[in-house]
Scaffold this motif. Structure first.
Motif, PDB file in Angstrom:
ATOM      1  N   THR A  73      47.631  42.926  21.202  1.00  0.00           N
ATOM      2  CA  THR A  73      48.740  42.793  22.134  1.00  0.00           C
ATOM      3  C   THR A  73      48.638  43.886  23.189  1.00  0.00           C
ATOM      4  O   THR A  73      48.483  45.055  22.869  1.00  0.00           O
ATOM      5  CB  THR A  73      50.082  42.912  21.384  1.00  0.00           C
ATOM      6  OG1 THR A  73      50.094  41.971  20.323  1.00  0.00           O
ATOM      7  CG2 THR A  73      51.246  42.658  22.306  1.00  0.00           C
ATOM      8  N   ILE A  74      48.706  43.455  24.444  1.00  0.00           N
ATOM      9  CA  ILE A  74      48.716  44.407  25.550  1.00  0.00           C
ATOM     10  C   ILE A  74      50.036  44.239  26.299  1.00  0.00           C
ATOM     11  O   ILE A  74      50.841  43.378  25.957  1.00  0.00           O
ATOM     12  CB  ILE A  74      47.490  44.206  26.470  1.00  0.00           C
ATOM     13  CG1 ILE A  74      47.382  42.758  26.936  1.00  0.00           C
ATOM     14  CG2 ILE A  74      46.221  44.616  25.759  1.00  0.00           C
ATOM     15  CD1 ILE A  74      46.243  42.486  27.889  1.00  0.00           C
ATOM     16  N   PRO A 115      35.078  48.084  10.891  1.00  0.00           N
ATOM     17  CA  PRO A 115      35.418  49.137  11.855  1.00  0.00           C
ATOM     18  C   PRO A 115      34.801  48.919  13.234  1.00  0.00           C
ATOM     19  O   PRO A 115      35.318  49.431  14.229  1.00  0.00           O
ATOM     20  CB  PRO A 115      34.888  50.416  11.203  1.00  0.00           C
ATOM     21  CG  PRO A 115      34.928  50.132   9.754  1.00  0.00           C
ATOM     22  CD  PRO A 115      34.603  48.665   9.637  1.00  0.00           C
ATOM     23  N   GLN A 116      33.716  48.174  13.341  1.00  0.00           N
ATOM     24  CA  GLN A 116      33.161  47.833  14.649  1.00  0.00           C
ATOM     25  C   GLN A 116      34.005  46.764  15.345  1.00  0.00           C
ATOM     26  O   GLN A 116      33.958  46.626  16.558  1.00  0.00           O
ATOM     27  CB  GLN A 116      31.739  47.304  14.510  1.00  0.00           C
ATOM     28  CG  GLN A 116      30.764  48.313  13.993  1.00  0.00           C
ATOM     29  CD  GLN A 116      29.386  47.705  13.812  1.00  0.00           C
ATOM     30  OE1 GLN A 116      29.130  46.560  14.171  1.00  0.00           O
ATOM     31  NE2 GLN A 116      28.481  48.489  13.245  1.00  0.00           N
ATOM     32  N   TRP A 117      34.755  46.016  14.594  1.00  0.00           N
ATOM     33  CA  TRP A 117      35.522  44.875  15.093  1.00  0.00           C
ATOM     34  C   TRP A 117      36.950  45.285  15.451  1.00  0.00           C
ATOM     35  O   TRP A 117      37.504  44.848  16.434  1.00  0.00           O
ATOM     36  CB  TRP A 117      35.492  43.813  14.007  1.00  0.00           C
ATOM     37  CG  TRP A 117      36.145  42.506  14.243  1.00  0.00           C
ATOM     38  CD1 TRP A 117      37.215  42.014  13.554  1.00  0.00           C
ATOM     39  CD2 TRP A 117      35.789  41.480  15.173  1.00  0.00           C
ATOM     40  NE1 TRP A 117      37.531  40.767  13.995  1.00  0.00           N
ATOM     41  CE2 TRP A 117      36.671  40.416  14.993  1.00  0.00           C
ATOM     42  CE3 TRP A 117      34.801  41.370  16.140  1.00  0.00           C
ATOM     43  CZ2 TRP A 117      36.612  39.252  15.729  1.00  0.00           C
ATOM     44  CZ3 TRP A 117      34.744  40.209  16.886  1.00  0.00           C
ATOM     45  CH2 TRP A 117      35.632  39.164  16.679  1.00  0.00           C
ATOM     46  N   VAL A 118      37.565  46.116  14.593  1.00  0.00           N
ATOM     47  CA  VAL A 118      38.936  46.593  14.802  1.00  0.00           C
ATOM     48  C   VAL A 118      39.004  48.075  14.461  1.00  0.00           C
ATOM     49  O   VAL A 118      38.132  48.595  13.772  1.00  0.00           O
ATOM     50  CB  VAL A 118      39.944  45.816  13.923  1.00  0.00           C
ATOM     51  CG1 VAL A 118      40.073  44.393  14.369  1.00  0.00           C
ATOM     52  CG2 VAL A 118      39.570  45.884  12.476  1.00  0.00           C
ATOM     53  N   PRO A 119      40.052  48.778  14.897  1.00  0.00           N
ATOM     54  CA  PRO A 119      40.170  50.203  14.565  1.00  0.00           C
ATOM     55  C   PRO A 119      40.323  50.445  13.068  1.00  0.00           C
ATOM     56  O   PRO A 119      40.843  49.605  12.335  1.00  0.00           O
ATOM     57  CB  PRO A 119      41.436  50.633  15.314  1.00  0.00           C
ATOM     58  CG  PRO A 119      41.695  49.575  16.320  1.00  0.00           C
ATOM     59  CD  PRO A 119      41.076  48.318  15.812  1.00  0.00           C
ATOM     60  N   ASP A 120      39.884  51.625  12.621  1.00  0.00           N
ATOM     61  CA  ASP A 120      39.979  51.993  11.201  1.00  0.00           C
ATOM     62  C   ASP A 120      41.418  52.110  10.712  1.00  0.00           C
ATOM     63  O   ASP A 120      41.679  51.999   9.520  1.00  0.00           O
ATOM     64  CB  ASP A 120      39.275  53.332  10.948  1.00  0.00           C
ATOM     65  CG  ASP A 120      37.771  53.190  10.930  1.00  0.00           C
ATOM     66  OD1 ASP A 120      37.284  52.089  10.640  1.00  0.00           O
ATOM     67  OD2 ASP A 120      37.088  54.194  11.206  1.00  0.00           O
ATOM     68  N   THR A 121      42.337  52.364  11.623  1.00  0.00           N
ATOM     69  CA  THR A 121      43.723  52.612  11.219  1.00  0.00           C
ATOM     70  C   THR A 121      44.459  51.337  10.825  1.00  0.00           C
ATOM     71  O   THR A 121      45.510  51.413  10.210  1.00  0.00           O
ATOM     72  CB  THR A 121      44.485  53.280  12.381  1.00  0.00           C
ATOM     73  OG1 THR A 121      44.409  52.431  13.533  1.00  0.00           O
ATOM     74  CG2 THR A 121      43.889  54.642  12.699  1.00  0.00           C
ATOM     75  N   GLU A 122      43.938  50.189  11.175  1.00  0.00           N
ATOM     76  CA  GLU A 122      44.599  48.917  10.858  1.00  0.00           C
ATOM     77  C   GLU A 122      44.383  48.563   9.386  1.00  0.00           C
ATOM     78  O   GLU A 122      43.269  48.623   8.882  1.00  0.00           O
ATOM     79  CB  GLU A 122      44.059  47.794  11.742  1.00  0.00           C
ATOM     80  CG  GLU A 122      44.187  48.037  13.228  1.00  0.00           C
ATOM     81  CD  GLU A 122      45.620  48.032  13.713  1.00  0.00           C
ATOM     82  OE1 GLU A 122      46.466  47.358  13.105  1.00  0.00           O
ATOM     83  OE2 GLU A 122      45.888  48.709  14.718  1.00  0.00           O
ATOM     84  N   PRO A 123      45.450  48.157   8.671  1.00  0.00           N
ATOM     85  CA  PRO A 123      45.295  47.795   7.254  1.00  0.00           C
ATOM     86  C   PRO A 123      44.736  46.372   7.093  1.00  0.00           C
ATOM     87  O   PRO A 123      44.893  45.528   7.971  1.00  0.00           O
ATOM     88  CB  PRO A 123      46.719  47.875   6.707  1.00  0.00           C
ATOM     89  CG  PRO A 123      47.577  47.583   7.901  1.00  0.00           C
ATOM     90  CD  PRO A 123      46.839  48.142   9.094  1.00  0.00           C
ATOM     91  N   GLY A 125      47.775  44.558  12.002  1.00  0.00           N
ATOM     92  CA  GLY A 125      48.425  45.801  12.406  1.00  0.00           C
ATOM     93  C   GLY A 125      49.623  45.505  13.279  1.00  0.00           C
ATOM     94  O   GLY A 125      49.996  44.352  13.496  1.00  0.00           O
ATOM     95  N   GLN A 126      50.224  46.556  13.808  1.00  0.00           N
ATOM     96  CA  GLN A 126      51.397  46.367  14.654  1.00  0.00           C
ATOM     97  C   GLN A 126      51.030  45.759  15.998  1.00  0.00           C
ATOM     98  O   GLN A 126      51.804  45.009  16.575  1.00  0.00           O
ATOM     99  CB  GLN A 126      52.097  47.704  14.863  1.00  0.00           C
ATOM    100  CG  GLN A 126      52.690  48.258  13.595  1.00  0.00           C
ATOM    101  CD  GLN A 126      53.312  49.617  13.816  1.00  0.00           C
ATOM    102  OE1 GLN A 126      53.140  50.220  14.860  1.00  0.00           O
ATOM    103  NE2 GLN A 126      54.032  50.087  12.814  1.00  0.00           N
ATOM    104  N   THR A 127      49.845  46.079  16.483  1.00  0.00           N
ATOM    105  CA  THR A 127      49.466  45.594  17.815  1.00  0.00           C
ATOM    106  C   THR A 127      48.293  44.618  17.803  1.00  0.00           C
ATOM    107  O   THR A 127      47.899  44.140  18.854  1.00  0.00           O
ATOM    108  CB  THR A 127      49.090  46.785  18.715  1.00  0.00           C
ATOM    109  OG1 THR A 127      47.996  47.477  18.126  1.00  0.00           O
ATOM    110  CG2 THR A 127      50.271  47.716  18.903  1.00  0.00           C
TER     111      THR A 127
END
Length: 157
Positions: A44-45, A120-128, A31-33
């Protein structure tokens, strides 16, 4: 016959390379972040990046194990093919080679399914999903097809 054997070996090696790349490269989700793979989840923070190790959950360890097993079984299958090529009697089939390759394909499929369901437990659903994830899914039919070809193939002179 030589061209057929060369084609089968190239198909097997292509699947094996895809398995190696999809297991090693860290772009299963991108993803972007953040990026995520089998070994770590980095985001990334404002002051840098934060990475969590892949040992955070049992399901990710299962995916890691299945992907490594698929590589091991595919390598064993390739070695068995070369051994059987020189030791198998005329008219014999490459059952053992095909069995190991089909098992490798089932391992990579199982690992990709677990990652799909549990990510989805590991990363957000919005990430491709990233290209390594796609390569794992491409490696599955390649390994399965080459395994089936090995089972069907008969040794000739």
């Amino acid at each position: 016959m030589l061209l057929l054997l060369l084609g089968i070996v190239l198909l097997h090696i292509a699947g094996l390379v895809l398995l190696f790349v999809s297991t090693i490269v860290s772009v299963w989700i991108s993803g972007q972040t953040s990026t995520s793979d089998l070994w770590q989840n980095c985001s990334t923070i404002s002051v840098g990046s934060q990475c969590d190790p892949g040992s955070a959950g049992e399901w990710i360890q299962a995916v890691q194990a299945l992907m490594i097993l698929s590589i091991i079984f595919s390598c064993i299958s390739l070695l068995l093919f070369f051994c059987q090529l020189f030791t198998l009697q005329k008219g014999g089939r490459f059952f053992l080679t095909g069995t190991f390759q089909i098992l490798a394909s089932l391992f990579v499929m199982s690992g990709a399914i677990i990652y799909t369901v549990m990510s989805p437990q590991w990363v957000p659903d919005t990430e491709p999903f990233g290209f390594s994830y796609i390569l794992a899914w491409v490696a599955f039919p390649l390994a399965l097809i080459s395994g089936l070809i090995y089972v069907i193939l008969r040794k000739r002179e």
